[in-house]
Design a protein around this motif. Structure first.
Motif, PDB file in Angstrom:
ATOM      1  N   ALA A 102       0.822  -1.211   0.000  1.00 57.21           N
ATOM      2  CA  ALA A 102       0.000   0.000   0.000  1.00 57.21           C
ATOM      3  C   ALA A 102       0.853   1.257   0.000  1.00 57.21           C
ATOM      4  CB  ALA A 102      -0.922   0.001   1.217  1.00 57.21           C
ATOM      5  N   ALA A 103       2.092   1.147   0.488  1.00 54.69           N
ATOM      6  CA  ALA A 103       2.994   2.292   0.543  1.00 54.69           C
ATOM      7  C   ALA A 103       3.727   2.541  -0.769  1.00 54.69           C
ATOM      8  CB  ALA A 103       4.021   2.081   1.659  1.00 54.69           C
ATOM      9  N   LEU A 104       3.548   1.681  -1.750  1.00 51.16           N
ATOM     10  CA  LEU A 104       4.329   1.761  -2.981  1.00 51.16           C
ATOM     11  C   LEU A 104       3.698   2.566  -4.113  1.00 51.16           C
ATOM     12  CD1 LEU A 104       6.793   0.869  -4.674  1.00 51.16           C
ATOM     13  CD2 LEU A 104       5.550  -1.254  -5.201  1.00 51.16           C
ATOM     14  N   PRO A 105       2.376   2.515  -4.365  1.00 52.10           N
ATOM     15  CA  PRO A 105       1.850   3.040  -5.632  1.00 52.10           C
ATOM     16  C   PRO A 105       2.137   4.505  -5.921  1.00 52.10           C
ATOM     17  CG  PRO A 105       0.254   1.564  -4.649  1.00 52.10           C
ATOM     18  CD  PRO A 105       1.341   1.745  -3.636  1.00 52.10           C
ATOM     19  N   MET A 106       1.840   5.420  -5.003  1.00 54.23           N
ATOM     20  CA  MET A 106       2.042   6.830  -5.333  1.00 54.23           C
ATOM     21  C   MET A 106       3.516   7.199  -5.467  1.00 54.23           C
ATOM     22  SD  MET A 106       0.599  10.350  -3.584  1.00 54.23           S
ATOM     23  CE  MET A 106      -1.109   9.824  -3.681  1.00 54.23           C
ATOM     24  N   PRO A 107       4.369   6.890  -4.496  1.00 53.22           N
ATOM     25  CA  PRO A 107       5.785   7.229  -4.684  1.00 53.22           C
ATOM     26  C   PRO A 107       6.451   6.425  -5.793  1.00 53.22           C
ATOM     27  CG  PRO A 107       5.496   6.002  -2.650  1.00 53.22           C
ATOM     28  CD  PRO A 107       4.124   6.345  -3.148  1.00 53.22           C
ATOM     29  N   GLU A 186       5.819  24.203 -10.016  1.00 56.64           N
ATOM     30  CA  GLU A 186       6.270  24.740 -11.297  1.00 56.64           C
ATOM     31  C   GLU A 186       7.469  25.653 -11.072  1.00 56.64           C
ATOM     32  OE1 GLU A 186       3.141  26.514 -13.493  1.00 56.64           O
ATOM     33  OE2 GLU A 186       1.888  24.714 -13.499  1.00 56.64           O
ATOM     34  N   ALA A 187       8.466  25.522 -11.938  1.00 55.93           N
ATOM     35  CA  ALA A 187       9.682  26.313 -11.823  1.00 55.93           C
ATOM     36  C   ALA A 187      10.243  26.566 -13.207  1.00 55.93           C
ATOM     37  CB  ALA A 187      10.714  25.579 -10.961  1.00 55.93           C
ATOM     38  N   PRO A 188      10.915  27.720 -13.430  1.00 54.65           N
ATOM     39  CA  PRO A 188      11.496  28.034 -14.754  1.00 54.65           C
ATOM     40  C   PRO A 188      12.475  26.946 -15.198  1.00 54.65           C
ATOM     41  CG  PRO A 188      11.534  29.963 -13.323  1.00 54.65           C
ATOM     42  CD  PRO A 188      11.133  28.811 -12.464  1.00 54.65           C
ATOM     43  N   GLY A 189      12.307  26.490 -16.432  1.00 52.88           N
ATOM     44  CA  GLY A 189      13.220  25.513 -16.998  1.00 52.88           C
ATOM     45  C   GLY A 189      12.970  24.082 -16.574  1.00 52.88           C
ATOM     46  N   ALA A 190      11.940  23.846 -15.769  1.00 53.12           N
ATOM     47  CA  ALA A 190      11.656  22.497 -15.273  1.00 53.12           C
ATOM     48  C   ALA A 190      10.315  22.012 -15.798  1.00 53.12           C
ATOM     49  CB  ALA A 190      11.647  22.483 -13.750  1.00 53.12           C
ATOM     50  N   HIS A 191      10.227  20.714 -16.011  1.00 48.92           N
ATOM     51  CA  HIS A 191       8.961  20.089 -16.397  1.00 48.92           C
ATOM     52  C   HIS A 191       8.266  19.601 -15.126  1.00 48.92           C
ATOM     53  CE1 HIS A 191       6.011  17.779 -18.671  1.00 48.92           C
ATOM     54  NE2 HIS A 191       6.248  16.775 -17.842  1.00 48.92           N
ATOM     55  N   TYR A 192       7.146  20.206 -14.814  1.00 49.35           N
ATOM     56  CA  TYR A 192       6.381  19.863 -13.610  1.00 49.35           C
ATOM     57  C   TYR A 192       5.246  18.922 -13.978  1.00 49.35           C
ATOM     58  CZ  TYR A 192       2.959  20.434  -9.850  1.00 49.35           C
ATOM     59  OH  TYR A 192       2.038  20.201  -8.851  1.00 49.35           O
ATOM     60  N   PHE A 193       5.034  17.879 -13.165  1.00 45.57           N
ATOM     61  CA  PHE A 193       3.923  16.968 -13.431  1.00 45.57           C
ATOM     62  C   PHE A 193       3.307  16.499 -12.116  1.00 45.57           C
ATOM     63  CE2 PHE A 193       7.189  13.902 -12.505  1.00 45.57           C
ATOM     64  CZ  PHE A 193       6.532  12.770 -12.025  1.00 45.57           C
ATOM     65  N   ILE A 194       2.072  16.056 -12.211  1.00 45.72           N
ATOM     66  CA  ILE A 194       1.350  15.424 -11.102  1.00 45.72           C
ATOM     67  C   ILE A 194       1.184  13.961 -11.451  1.00 45.72           C
ATOM     68  CG2 ILE A 194      -0.826  15.333  -9.825  1.00 45.72           C
ATOM     69  CD1 ILE A 194      -1.120  18.342 -10.391  1.00 45.72           C
TER      70      ILE A 194
END
Length: 245
Positions: A102-107, A186-194
């Motif tokens: 149960a501790a594995l999926p999100m991380p 979100e940060a300049p030059g970085a690809h941010y994702f959820i």
């Protein structure tokens, strides 16, 4: 069945009807469910709502042991039973207990999507992980090693910077990175994702060992959510729904 329900005035453990799966959903007997800091702020537009989006359990119709990161736009899984889309289910690793699974999926999915899907990491490349001791970071380091990448140390140049904390660590290490992927902000030059639920990706993860900070019975939900805010937490906080979990 017993289920945690978030109301405007807080969490309560309640008796509600067992869900009836529709469409591609299957009914899962939840053995353990992991919780995440700040998640009680997510479903405020659809109260009452059940928290927790990571589970390990058993499919009622087949007896399969499974784990999943479930969709964030519907009820969570801190309950004795959950209706879960089959597409997000993956086999529970045989070497992990239900609590560990149960501790594995999100991380685990955050690490996979950050390094592989968005970062394009390949064997031999150098990767730096900020927050390498954190919930996502420690699995990202394990995953990078499994992918035959080289884990760079702070201050070294790298092909990929995978940022899990944001702020000064991201700024300090960005200059020496070929590309930057972040889950922090979100940060300049970085690809941010959820992170997105994905059963196929979850099933494709190599052998990883997630950290479990603490385990609480479903009825001890107040203590479990309090633990999320305390200093010194290492790994996931997990609700044990079945005694054998």
């Amino acid at each position: 069945m017993k289920a945690l329900r978030l109301h405007e005035d807080g969490l309560r453990l309640e008796e509600i009807p067992r869900p009836e799966p529709e469409g591609d959903d299957v009914l899962v007997r939840v053995h353990a469910a992991a919780i995440t800091r700040d998640e009680l702020t997510w479903p405020t537009d659809r109260l009452p709502a059940t928290p927790s989006y990571e589970l390990s359990g058993v499919v009622e119709s087949t007896g399969e042991e499974v784990m999943a990161l479930t969709p964030f736009d519907r009820d969570g899984v801190a309950a004795e039973w959950a209706s879960v889309p089959r597409s997000v289910l993956a086999p529970k690793p045989s070497g992990l207990s239900h609590v560990e699974a149960a501790a594995l999926p999100m991380p685990g999915l955050s690490a996979w999507q950050g390094l592989v899907v968005h970062g394009g990491l390949t064997a031999g490349q150098r990767v730096m992980v900020t927050g390498a001791g954190g919930g996502v970071g420690h699995l990202a380091v394990q995953l990078a090693a499994q992918l035959d990448a080289v884990v760079a140390e702070v201050g070294e140049t790298c092909d990929l910077l995978f940022d899990t904390v944001g702020g000064e660590p991201l700024t300090r290490n960005a200059a020496g990175a070929g590309s930057i992927v972040t889950i922090a902000a979100e940060a300049p030059g970085a690809h941010y994702f959820i992170v997105e639920p994905d059963g196929a990706q979850l099933a494709a993860l190599p052998e990883l060992r997630p950290q479990v900070d603490s385990v609480f019975a479903l009825a001890d939900f107040d203590a479990a959510f309090d633990r999320l805010t305390q200093r010194g937490k290492r790994g996931k906080v997990v609700l044990s729904v079945v005694d054998s979990a």
